[in-house]
Scaffold this active site. Structure first.
Site, PDB file in Angstrom:
ATOM      1  N   ASN A  78      14.307   8.262 -16.348  1.00  0.00           N
ATOM      2  CA  ASN A  78      12.914   8.190 -16.809  1.00  0.00           C
ATOM      3  C   ASN A  78      12.508   6.776 -17.202  1.00  0.00           C
ATOM      4  O   ASN A  78      12.782   6.338 -18.322  1.00  0.00           O
ATOM      5  CB  ASN A  78      12.706   9.168 -17.966  1.00  0.00           C
ATOM      6  N   TYR A 112       8.519  15.675  -3.677  1.00  0.00           N
ATOM      7  CA  TYR A 112       8.695  14.259  -4.029  1.00  0.00           C
ATOM      8  C   TYR A 112      10.171  13.871  -3.918  1.00  0.00           C
ATOM      9  O   TYR A 112      10.540  12.903  -3.248  1.00  0.00           O
ATOM     10  CB  TYR A 112       8.173  14.008  -5.453  1.00  0.00           C
TER      11      TYR A 112
END
Ligand code: UFG
Length: 345
Positions: A190, A161
């Site tokens: 995040n 990814y």
């Protein structure tokens, strides 16, 4: 609304008196971060269209008249849409994001994230669209040697990814050098939380992210697993830089306006510079909800670095960005409010 075509002054500064509404194409705008960005773009008076194949995004996240159900692999359709809509700039979110899955089926990540972005960039060149804000990730840094991580830290992804995003950042460099496509890559830490309006929030299927999983554990009574408590961190659990999705959305708007004012291509971290451990997140959820979170300590998850915290000064000094909602308590309050609405729906 009739607007004059945007004029670029000799220095590349666009004339806001002539044109303060931009025509923006947002790929992946029906997904979590995309939808949270479309909303303030519209509020600022920009004319937004969303391209989404709805493989991960949701129709209900976007005003219906703005949604074009289309795949970013379809270069001809994208170029034609951008010409028809006289697009000024693209914000490119559409991508697969699950790190674990990317290590089982990397081909899916390289096809969708890399080939899809190449198709989009090709269409942009064909339609003469020369500005892009791109969703990159902290995963480009892999296991960083220093924290907080500055933008010039070594790029060394440790999963497919992250590597797919590194490859797109490489494409962006060449499309700038050869075709003059100016871009800003935003490397997210995040992303979490939800719009305080309560009707937009995180809806991934399957869900792998910590905060929604902790909230689900509260509701279901099924314990969430803490992935390891033997890391070299104050309480042994992993530390992450949690950034409210609305603050993240704001970074896209500033990046876009910077590019439209003649700014050069660049890369920015989007994080707060503060880290929180998994157990701190659980404690904050307990404080906000007044309920005990059922959890168990499990094994480490493969590929999890102990600590990922952004050096966030560059975005603050160069683009004037400030995190306004990224206090962990507020993040959890907003995520919890959205989770409550989901249960009632
Ligand atoms: N965690 C648990 N239990 C869970 C889920 C997560 O303990 O059930 C822990 C993880 O081990 C990690 C932290 O909670 O320490 C956060 O995990 P997330 O899965 O929510 O997020 P990640 O930090 O793994 O990944 C996020 C994005 C990625 C991006 C990465 C870059 O989801 O797309 O940040 O920092 F690549």
């Amino acid at each position: 609304m009739i607007v004059a075509k945007m004029e670029l002054a000799p220095q590349g500064v666009y004339n806001r008196d002539l044109r303060n509404s931009l025509r923006i194409l947002v790929t992946g705008g029906a997904g979590y971060i995309g939808a949270h960005t479309v909303r303030p773009l519209l509020a600022r008076g920009h004319d937004v269209i969303v391209v989404d194949n709805l493989s991960k995004g949701y129709r209900h996240n976007v005003p219906v008249e703005r949604l074009y159900e289309m795949d970013i692999a379809d270069t001809a359709a994208l170029a034609s849409l951008m010409r028809r809509k006289q697009t000024d700039a693209v914000i490119h979110f559409a991508a697969f994001i699950a790190v674990g899955e990317s290590m089982r089926v990397p081909e899916r990540y390289f096809a969708n994230n890399v080939c899809g972005s190449l198709s989009l960039l090709t269409a942009m060149v064909q339609a003469d669209v020369k500005r892009m804000v791109f969703s990159s990730t902290a995963a480009v840094y892999g296991n960083p040697q220093t924290t907080p991580i500055p933008e010039n830290a070594p790029i060394q992804a440790v999963n497919a990814y992250g590597e797919s995003k590194v490859m797109v950042e490489t494409l962006l460099r060449w499309f700038d050098a050869i075709h003059g496509v100016r871009s800003i890559a935003l490397r997210y830490f995040n992303a979490c939380g939800a719009d305080p309006a309560g009707d937009l929030g995180e809806e991934h299927e399957p869900e792998t992210h910590l905060i929604p999983l902790v909230l689900r554990a509260l509701v279901s009574g099924q314990p969430v697993t803490v992935f390891g408590n033997d890391y070299d961190t104050p309480d042994g659990t992993c530390v992450r830089d949690y950034i409210h999705v609305n603050d993240l959305a704001q970074a896209h708007i500033l990046a876009l306006e910077h590019l439209m004012a003649g700014g050069a291509s660049d890369q920015f971290n989007v994080g707060t510079g503060r880290g929180h451990s998994v157990l701190e997140v659980i404690r904050t959820v307990e404080e906000v909800t007044g309920r005990k979170v059922p959890y168990v300590i499990g094994a480490r998850r493969e590929g999890d670095p102990a600590r990922l915290v952004a050096a966030s000064r560059k975005l603050q000094t160069k683009l004037g960005w400030k995190p306004r909602m990224s206090d962990l308590r507020r993040i959890v309050e907003h995520a919890w409010q959205f989770a409550g609405k989901q249960q009632m729906a």
